[in-house]
Design a protein around this motif. Structure first.
Motif, PDB file in Angstrom:
ATOM      1  N   ARG B 121       0.831  -1.201   0.000  1.00 56.62           N
ATOM      2  CA  ARG B 121       0.000   0.000   0.000  1.00 56.62           C
ATOM      3  C   ARG B 121       0.872   1.260   0.000  1.00 56.62           C
ATOM      4  NH1 ARG B 121      -1.493   3.490   3.657  1.00 56.62           N
ATOM      5  NH2 ARG B 121      -3.458   4.620   3.404  1.00 56.62           N
ATOM      6  N   LEU B 122       1.881   1.233   0.865  1.00 58.51           N
ATOM      7  CA  LEU B 122       2.779   2.384   1.012  1.00 58.51           C
ATOM      8  C   LEU B 122       3.489   2.707  -0.303  1.00 58.51           C
ATOM      9  CD1 LEU B 122       3.608   3.948   3.626  1.00 58.51           C
ATOM     10  CD2 LEU B 122       5.714   2.622   3.582  1.00 58.51           C
ATOM     11  N   LEU B 123       4.035   1.654  -0.939  1.00 55.03           N
ATOM     12  CA  LEU B 123       4.785   1.870  -2.174  1.00 55.03           C
ATOM     13  C   LEU B 123       3.872   2.335  -3.309  1.00 55.03           C
ATOM     14  CD1 LEU B 123       7.310  -1.093  -2.094  1.00 55.03           C
ATOM     15  CD2 LEU B 123       7.738   1.330  -1.676  1.00 55.03           C
ATOM     16  N   ARG B 124       2.671   1.772  -3.325  1.00 55.43           N
ATOM     17  CA  ARG B 124       1.753   2.189  -4.378  1.00 55.43           C
ATOM     18  C   ARG B 124       1.425   3.674  -4.242  1.00 55.43           C
ATOM     19  NH1 ARG B 124      -3.523  -0.130  -5.122  1.00 55.43           N
ATOM     20  NH2 ARG B 124      -3.797   1.124  -3.253  1.00 55.43           N
ATOM     21  N   LYS B 125       1.298   4.093  -2.979  1.00 49.37           N
ATOM     22  CA  LYS B 125       1.036   5.510  -2.735  1.00 49.37           C
ATOM     23  C   LYS B 125       2.184   6.376  -3.224  1.00 49.37           C
ATOM     24  CE  LYS B 125      -0.310   7.548   1.081  1.00 49.37           C
ATOM     25  NZ  LYS B 125      -0.496   7.685   2.536  1.00 49.37           N
ATOM     26  N   GLN B 126       3.398   5.773  -3.206  1.00 44.82           N
ATOM     27  CA  GLN B 126       4.574   6.524  -3.675  1.00 44.82           C
ATOM     28  C   GLN B 126       4.717   6.435  -5.188  1.00 44.82           C
ATOM     29  OE1 GLN B 126       7.878   4.963  -1.454  1.00 44.82           O
ATOM     30  NE2 GLN B 126       7.008   5.571   0.508  1.00 44.82           N
ATOM     31  N   GLY B 127       3.731   5.834  -5.835  1.00 49.92           N
ATOM     32  CA  GLY B 127       3.739   5.809  -7.291  1.00 49.92           C
ATOM     33  C   GLY B 127       4.324   4.560  -7.916  1.00 49.92           C
ATOM     34  N   GLU B 128       4.646   3.556  -7.096  1.00 54.93           N
ATOM     35  CA  GLU B 128       5.188   2.320  -7.662  1.00 54.93           C
ATOM     36  C   GLU B 128       4.042   1.436  -8.176  1.00 54.93           C
ATOM     37  OE1 GLU B 128       8.389   1.747  -7.906  1.00 54.93           O
ATOM     38  OE2 GLU B 128       9.164   3.329  -6.589  1.00 54.93           O
ATOM     39  N   LYS B 178       7.214  -8.291 -17.677  1.00 58.25           N
ATOM     40  CA  LYS B 178       6.456  -8.096 -18.915  1.00 58.25           C
ATOM     41  C   LYS B 178       5.319  -7.096 -18.721  1.00 58.25           C
ATOM     42  CE  LYS B 178       7.642 -12.494 -20.982  1.00 58.25           C
ATOM     43  NZ  LYS B 178       7.495 -13.909 -20.601  1.00 58.25           N
ATOM     44  N   GLY B 179       4.754  -7.107 -17.523  1.00 53.37           N
ATOM     45  CA  GLY B 179       3.604  -6.241 -17.265  1.00 53.37           C
ATOM     46  C   GLY B 179       3.992  -4.838 -16.828  1.00 53.37           C
ATOM     47  N   GLY B 180       5.271  -4.561 -16.746  1.00 49.83           N
ATOM     48  CA  GLY B 180       5.707  -3.225 -16.379  1.00 49.83           C
ATOM     49  C   GLY B 180       5.547  -2.877 -14.914  1.00 49.83           C
ATOM     50  N   TYR B 181       5.604  -3.881 -14.062  1.00 51.61           N
ATOM     51  CA  TYR B 181       5.539  -3.607 -12.617  1.00 51.61           C
ATOM     52  C   TYR B 181       6.897  -3.160 -12.121  1.00 51.61           C
ATOM     53  CZ  TYR B 181       0.887  -5.524 -12.441  1.00 51.61           C
ATOM     54  OH  TYR B 181      -0.439  -5.715 -12.635  1.00 51.61           O
ATOM     55  N   SER B 182       6.902  -2.316 -11.100  1.00 51.07           N
ATOM     56  CA  SER B 182       8.190  -1.802 -10.614  1.00 51.07           C
ATOM     57  C   SER B 182       8.640  -2.476  -9.327  1.00 51.07           C
ATOM     58  CB  SER B 182       8.117  -0.293 -10.419  1.00 51.07           C
ATOM     59  OG  SER B 182       7.095   0.037  -9.496  1.00 51.07           O
ATOM     60  N   VAL B 183       7.692  -3.022  -8.546  1.00 58.23           N
ATOM     61  CA  VAL B 183       8.072  -3.668  -7.286  1.00 58.23           C
ATOM     62  C   VAL B 183       7.324  -4.985  -7.124  1.00 58.23           C
ATOM     63  CG1 VAL B 183       8.074  -3.516  -4.770  1.00 58.23           C
ATOM     64  CG2 VAL B 183       8.535  -1.476  -6.115  1.00 58.23           C
ATOM     65  N   LEU B 184       8.059  -5.992  -6.673  1.00 56.50           N
ATOM     66  CA  LEU B 184       7.489  -7.309  -6.419  1.00 56.50           C
ATOM     67  C   LEU B 184       7.718  -7.615  -4.936  1.00 56.50           C
ATOM     68  CD1 LEU B 184       6.366  -9.268  -8.566  1.00 56.50           C
ATOM     69  CD2 LEU B 184       8.588 -10.385  -8.590  1.00 56.50           C
ATOM     70  N   ILE B 185       6.658  -7.944  -4.224  1.00 57.55           N
ATOM     71  CA  ILE B 185       6.833  -8.259  -2.797  1.00 57.55           C
ATOM     72  C   ILE B 185       6.551  -9.736  -2.563  1.00 57.55           C
ATOM     73  CG2 ILE B 185       6.085  -7.727  -0.438  1.00 57.55           C
ATOM     74  CD1 ILE B 185       5.217  -4.978  -1.447  1.00 57.55           C
TER      75      ILE B 185
END
Lengths: 301, 441
Positions: B121-128, B178-185
């Protein structure tokens, strides 16, 4: 008896391996010195016995050494074992005379409540009781599914609520179901909650109350599941839960980890709560009645 | 329960009135108390030994500053040394090619899955662009738990049934790339550091995907074993950060010291509640105070600072001190207080005895009382708020009716207000001496 002891030893085997021979090396054939006392203190503190219990133990051992004329460190071993053992009660025999006997399972987040319930369910079924599970943790994501999965594996019936629903309502329904189905034992799972959260503890009191409304005298037992790796906070936890919902016994989960669960001594002494069972592994059979002798051996090895 | 270290040391040094340097004897007496405080906070025995030796060294011969008494001087050194051991907070490692992989590891029940949701949630808020990966096929419904959190947060969760975790991690990595994601947890299964098979599995995951940050998730209530657990994980995978969970409890959190001393990895987050937004960057000074049992005074102050309008607060303080404090000001203050969040949470942050006392207060009742007080003041005219003296029986009856209370409630409030005014005048006379004692500092 011998059998139980073997199971304990197996359960604790991994633990013992990690620290094997610690006490034997420390309490060697030398005369008792200041260093011996320091070592003893270190062993007890590191087993999470806590400062008070450790000081109390050192005092008792010192007195005993004088009285019995113990000179060599190795002779302290038996005295140490004995003093520790004296501070633990054997678990009282469990009689489930009420039908249904309602057991409420409580504890902080992640202590191992749901897994413990599955293990208890299996154990009681094997002993010939009919068992019903109540999945009243309606808060944590997938907690109900977790208990349902266990119930499926162990072939136990379960009463579930909706996530986000009223926990007390599920508890009420499961008590009624247990009465209708003439079940011997009902185990109710509750959401994990930190004992410092006022609202959540109030909610737990409500569950307790509502269970009593569904069946006067229920819950007959309230068991606190505690993670054996917990440190000094264990006592505060136990105290708060005891005050809120009249806990009748403690289950030490995850004792197969490297932790020794030494806070059991303080809980026994300060709150008079017996330790009933210990979790010694991840399999359903790995829950064993608490064995003070095996436990003390585990603390020392 | 525990007296806090400040009180204890003040007791120890009660007789000691002289100033000057701390003598060896003074320090040794103090160190006994420091040692006990740390052991009671679950700091590991061996770690305490080293720590106390270090502080002792620094304290002997230390000049006692004019502003402090010897006890406070020792506390200051202990506090500084704790802060140094705890180290500065660190950010997540989000450098390198995308997607960056964060892996959460730890014992069963430490709080990994919840932490995964919170960090997501935190990272998504930071635009990731975040993807969660379920790498715990063992615990019943662990996958479902992560999926539920993912649904709630609207973050995709990668999972394929029957795929072993190392392979799962790789497939998710491929998909994320492939999907252009920036962070994997990666949410891994809980395991004991002594479980060889599962520790090998972690290594296998780390060999399939390049992990940017391996975070050890630790229950802040953990005892002496924290050291061995941290060592065990560090020896299998290269840890790069620490997350302390369940910090909203009343454990002292000494494990943080133990783990920092042993592994040297920085503390990255504190998890502080059930909500998915309950995750914080940690502050070394605050954690140090907590470990010493001094309460989260700084946390309290910070909360106050963010909620209070600085200028407004200064104006209020001046009015307070001048004794020219009207009911209107009182109402303003109450509103400010309410902005700081639920009263219960504020009360819990109080140190030592105050904190214990606060636990016996029902936040609901306190909250209710606050509302009542506000309602009463709101039912007064501006004139009445400025000059409470004009409140005669008939006005009081009207106010009670208007606020849905009794005349007794109005009377009680007026009495409290008078007492407060009196107290402020006393403080003004004594120049505020004795006030800091309220905070046990």
């Amino acid at each position: 008896m011998a059998n139980i002891f073997t199971q304990w030893k197996e359960g604790l085997a991994r633990t013992s391996k990690a620290a094997f021979g610690q006490i034997a090396t420390l309490l060697g054939a030398t005369e008792i010195s200041d260093e011996t006392w320091d070592d003893l203190e270190a062993i007890m503190i590191q087993a999470d016995l806590g400062v008070d219990t450790t000081q109390d133990m050192l005092f008792a051992l010192d007195e005993r050494t004088r009285r019995e004329g113990i000179i060599f460190a190795k002779d302290l071993r038996a005295a140490l074992k004995d003093e520790l053992r004296r501070r633990l009660d054997s678990p009282p025999p469990l009689v489930f005379s009420q039908k249904p006997t309602v057991i409420l399972i409580v504890g902080v987040n992640g202590s191992g409540k749901t897994t413990t319930i599955a293990k208890l369910g299996k154990r009681f079924t094997r002993q010939g009781y009919s068992v019903l599970l109540g999945a009243a943790d309606t808060f944590r994501a997938a907690a109900v599914e977790q208990l349902e999965t266990w119930a499926g594996r162990l072939n136990l019936p379960v009463i579930s609520g909706q996530m986000g629903g009223d926990s007390a309502a599920v508890a009420f329904d499961s008590v009624q179901a247990a009465i209708t189905r003439k079940t011997d034992i009902l185990l109710i799972d509750t959401a994990g909650r930190l004992h410092t959260r006022f609202n959540l503890m109030e909610e737990l009191k409500k569950v307790h109350r509502v269970v009593g409304k569904a069946l006067p005298g229920a819950p007959h037992q309230v068991w606190l599941v505690m993670d054996a790796t917990t440190g000094q906070n264990a006592l505060q936890q136990a105290r708060a839960f005891k005050e809120a919902v009249k806990v009748t016994g403690v289950i030490l989960a995850k004792l197969d980890s490297s932790a020794r669960g030494g806070m059991a001594f303080a809980i026994q002494k300060e709150l008079g709560l017996p330790i009933l069972f210990a979790g010694l592994g991840e399999k359903p059979d790995d829950l064993q009645p608490f064995d003070p002798d095996g436990f003390v051996a585990g603390v020392l090895e | 329960m525990f007296e806090n270290l400040t009180e204890r040391l003040e007791n120890v040094f009660k007789e000691l009135r002289r100033r000057g340097k701390l003598s060896e004897v003074d320090v040794d007496v103090a160190m006994r108390e420091v040692r006990l405080a740390l052991l009671e906070a679950d700091v590991n025995y061996a770690v305490v030994k080293d720590f106390v030796a270090r502080v002792r060294q620094r304290s002997i011969g230390a000049e006692v500053s004019k502003a402090l008494n010897p006890g406070q001087q020792v506390i200051k050194i202990v506090h500084e040394e704790l802060i140094a051991t705890l180290g500065q907070p660190d950010r997540l490692n989000l450098a390198g090619p995308k997607p960056r992989v964060l892996m959460l590891v730890g014992l069963q029940g430490a709080g990994k899955t919840t932490a995964a949701g919170k960090i997501g949630r935190l990272l998504r808020k930071q635009g990731e662009r975040v993807m969660l990966v379920a790498c715990d096929p063992y615990r019943p419904a662990a996958v479902k738990q992560l999926q539920t959190l993912g649904d709630k947060l609207d973050i995709p969760v990668a999972y394929e049934q029957g795929v072993p975790p190392p392979e799962m991690a790789w497939r998710a990595f491929d998909k994320a790339q492939k999907g252009g994601y920036s962070v994997l947890i990666l949410d891994t299964a809980g395991r004991s550091q002594l479980d060889d098979a599962l520790m090998k599995e972690l290594k296998a995951i780390a060999s399939r995907v390049q992990v940017a940050d391996t975070l050890l998730v630790v229950d802040s209530m953990i005892g002496q074993e924290a050291v061995n657990i941290a060592k065990g994980f560090r020896d299998s995978v290269s840890l790069s950060g620490l997350i302390l969970t369940k910090m909203d409890g009343d454990s002292r959190g000494g494990a943080a010291i133990s783990i920092r001393s042993v592994t040297g990895v920085p503390i990255k987050f504190l998890a502080t509640g059930e909500g998915l937004d309950a995750i914080e960057i940690y502050d070394p000074a605050r954690l140090a105070s907590r470990i010493l049992g001094m309460g989260d005074v700084i946390g309290l102050i910070e909360k106050a600072e963010t909620a209070f309008d600085q200028k407004e607060a200064e104006k209020q303080a001046q009015k307070l001190m001048s004794g020219d404090f009207s009911l209107q000001d009182f109402a303003d203050q109450l509103r400010q207080l309410r902005k700081m969040g639920p009263l219960g949470q504020l009360l819990e942050m109080l140190p030592g005895q105050l904190g214990q006392m606060a636990k016996s207060v029902s936040p609901q009742e306190a909250e209710q009382q606050l509302k009542l007080t506000e309602a009463i003041i709101n039912s007064m005219t501006a004139e009445e708020r400025r000059r409470p003296d004009i409140l005669n029986a008939s006005r009081r009856r009207r106010i009670a009716r208007g606020s849905g209370t009794d005349v007794q409630d109005v009377n009680r409030l007026m009495k409290q207000f008078r007492e407060m005014q009196k107290m402020m005048k006393t403080i003004k006379k004594t120049g505020g001496r004795g006030l800091p004692r309220l905070f046990g500092m």
